[in-house]
Design a protein around this motif. Sequence first.
Motif, PDB file in Angstrom:
ATOM      1  N   GLU A 229      50.722  78.770  17.148  1.00 38.16           N
ATOM      2  CA  GLU A 229      50.591  79.675  16.001  1.00 38.16           C
ATOM      3  C   GLU A 229      51.917  80.372  15.697  1.00 38.16           C
ATOM      4  N   ASN A 232      54.387  77.839  14.204  1.00 39.70           N
ATOM      5  CA  ASN A 232      53.978  77.500  12.840  1.00 39.70           C
ATOM      6  C   ASN A 232      54.302  78.644  11.881  1.00 39.70           C
ATOM      7  N   TYR A 330      49.227  72.343  17.453  1.00 36.25           N
ATOM      8  CA  TYR A 330      50.200  72.726  16.427  1.00 36.25           C
ATOM      9  C   TYR A 330      49.978  71.941  15.136  1.00 36.25           C
ATOM     10  N   LEU A 333      46.955  73.195  13.317  1.00 38.12           N
ATOM     11  CA  LEU A 333      47.218  74.459  12.624  1.00 38.12           C
ATOM     12  C   LEU A 333      48.125  74.257  11.418  1.00 38.12           C
ATOM     13  N   SER A 337      47.195  74.979   7.298  1.00 36.00           N
ATOM     14  CA  SER A 337      47.860  76.092   6.625  1.00 36.00           C
ATOM     15  C   SER A 337      48.135  75.725   5.168  1.00 36.00           C
TER      16      SER A 337
END
Length: 338
Positions: A229, A232, A330, A333, A337
């Motif tokens: 997180e 990212n 990763y 996520l 996004s």
Amino acid sequence: MSTSMFKTPLRRLLATTSVHAPRRAFSTTLPRDATWGFIGLGKMGYPMAKNLRSKIPQSDTLLICDSNSEVTQQFLKEGSGLKVEVAGGPHELAAESETIITSLPEPRHVKDVFHLILKGGLPTKDRLFIDCSTIDPISSREVANAVHCTGAGKFVDAPMSGGVVGASAGTLTFMLGASSKSPGLAQRAEQVLLLMGKKVWHLGEQGAGLSGKLANNYLLAIQNIATAEAMNLGIRWGLDPKTLGQMINSSTGRCWSSEVNNPVPGVVETAPASRDYAGGFGVSLMKKDLRLAVEAARESGTQLKLAETAQGVYEETEGGYPGKDFSVVYRYLQEGSR
């Protein structure tokens, strides 16, 4: 499998465990002309058994057993010098061996194998069972009780940390749980484990090794998500991935997931992320360890605030990226996004 041999398990973890510094070497020499047994030649077990084969005396015999005959035949082909044989099954392997190491996926597999080992009894021998599987402490205690009650030998739990890379390099860290009622048992197990790793932490009584391993992997599961997180977030703010990673690793956010197993491709060239998340610690295995940690916490009445969220993340990640290293969180996520 019939589990009638496994009596009512202990319902709570040990309240306290004695913790000792990691041991690096054991002074006694290995016995000659001994027979060793290894059950479970999976991603971790195979390289562990290879290291064992390379370090035990040439006069010894190594018996191997796995449900996949292709794997056992491959192991035979790679051997040189030491006498290696494929056992007809777990019972035959245990009957002929003084030291038996098991590395299996789930609690049910461990119970199944030990049911086969103990069924019909074993000849009297100073036998040591070392289970390196990551299972729950309660199941491990059930198996240990069955081994001890039938007089088959001594049983210790010794799950490991270090992944496939560590198993191949012989640099694993083992978390050992061994009964204090058997003098010298922990030291005997440590001597064997150091043939496949570099550190052994004796955490206390039987089952304590698994408690330590699950606590560690619970932390790792959360750490991995947080690292993914943070990376990212910084990258979406326009930061260079490598520079961001280097900054974190020189600051308070530094951790194994950021420094060694960074989830962003190209940040750490040796990390699974830099080879399309191949190899490493599979997301399904992390999901399993997280489940076991949550179940053990529930048994002990321990509150885990982040567990449910983390389980959901790994459940969704595995659905989209089966077979990948758990750092693929990763990518999950990133693609989620906007």
